[in-house]
Design a protein around this motif. Sequence first.
Motif, PDB file in Angstrom:
ATOM      1  N   ARG A  53       0.824  -1.209   0.000  1.00  0.00           N
ATOM      2  CA  ARG A  53       0.000   0.000   0.000  1.00  0.00           C
ATOM      3  C   ARG A  53       0.858   1.259   0.000  1.00  0.00           C
ATOM      4  N   MET A  54       1.935   1.247   0.764  1.00  0.00           N
ATOM      5  CA  MET A  54       2.801   2.419   0.815  1.00  0.00           C
ATOM      6  C   MET A  54       3.558   2.610  -0.492  1.00  0.00           C
ATOM      7  N   THR A  57       1.295   4.409  -2.834  1.00  0.00           N
ATOM      8  CA  THR A  57       0.932   5.767  -2.445  1.00  0.00           C
ATOM      9  C   THR A  57       1.890   6.768  -3.066  1.00  0.00           C
ATOM     10  N   GLU A  58       1.326   7.745  -3.755  1.00  0.00           N
ATOM     11  CA  GLU A  58       2.155   8.774  -4.370  1.00  0.00           C
ATOM     12  C   GLU A  58       2.511   9.836  -3.331  1.00  0.00           C
ATOM     13  N   ASN A  59       3.633  10.494  -3.548  1.00  0.00           N
ATOM     14  CA  ASN A  59       4.055  11.629  -2.726  1.00  0.00           C
ATOM     15  C   ASN A  59       4.312  11.276  -1.265  1.00  0.00           C
ATOM     16  N   MET A  60       4.763  10.061  -0.984  1.00  0.00           N
ATOM     17  CA  MET A  60       5.117   9.718   0.385  1.00  0.00           C
ATOM     18  C   MET A  60       6.632   9.659   0.489  1.00  0.00           C
ATOM     19  N   ASP A  61       7.166  10.477   1.358  1.00  0.00           N
ATOM     20  CA  ASP A  61       8.602  10.543   1.572  1.00  0.00           C
ATOM     21  C   ASP A  61       9.093   9.241   2.212  1.00  0.00           C
ATOM     22  N   GLU A  63      11.280   8.780   4.543  1.00  0.00           N
ATOM     23  CA  GLU A  63      11.354   8.870   6.007  1.00  0.00           C
ATOM     24  C   GLU A  63       9.978   8.690   6.642  1.00  0.00           C
ATOM     25  N   VAL A  64       8.955   9.229   5.996  1.00  0.00           N
ATOM     26  CA  VAL A  64       7.591   9.074   6.497  1.00  0.00           C
ATOM     27  C   VAL A  64       7.181   7.608   6.427  1.00  0.00           C
ATOM     28  N   ARG A  65       7.499   6.957   5.310  1.00  0.00           N
ATOM     29  CA  ARG A  65       7.177   5.534   5.140  1.00  0.00           C
ATOM     30  C   ARG A  65       7.864   4.698   6.212  1.00  0.00           C
ATOM     31  N   LEU A  68       6.194   5.258   9.617  1.00  0.00           N
ATOM     32  CA  LEU A  68       4.914   4.554   9.704  1.00  0.00           C
ATOM     33  C   LEU A  68       5.106   3.054   9.881  1.00  0.00           C
TER      34      LEU A  68
END
Length: 98
Positions: A53-54, A57-61, A63-65, A68
């Motif tokens: 899913r990640m 997902t578009e536009n996910m940095d 570091e954020v991934r 999470l």
Amino acid sequence: MVGSGTPAEMILSFTQDILLGRLPDLPKVMAVRHTLQQSLDVYQPLQADLTQRMAETENMDGEVRDALMLQLVGRRAEAEAEEEWDQMSVPAESGCYA
């Protein structure tokens, strides 16, 4: 309903399939079976599902991934780990493998 990717959700999904006279997806049944045999939390999302899913997902940095994944399953995304493994297996300048 947005899927949570948990074994509990899969149990509900294939219970619904059975009640409607459809055969449940074998991979889902096997994932739930594995979860129950290992005495894992059926309400915790499966890492493979989260990673997929990640990735979609578009536009996910990155570091954020990672943050999470660390919070949800206690480790980083598999894709990141595989990239690091590939980088470690590249021959070093001395001809040795790291």
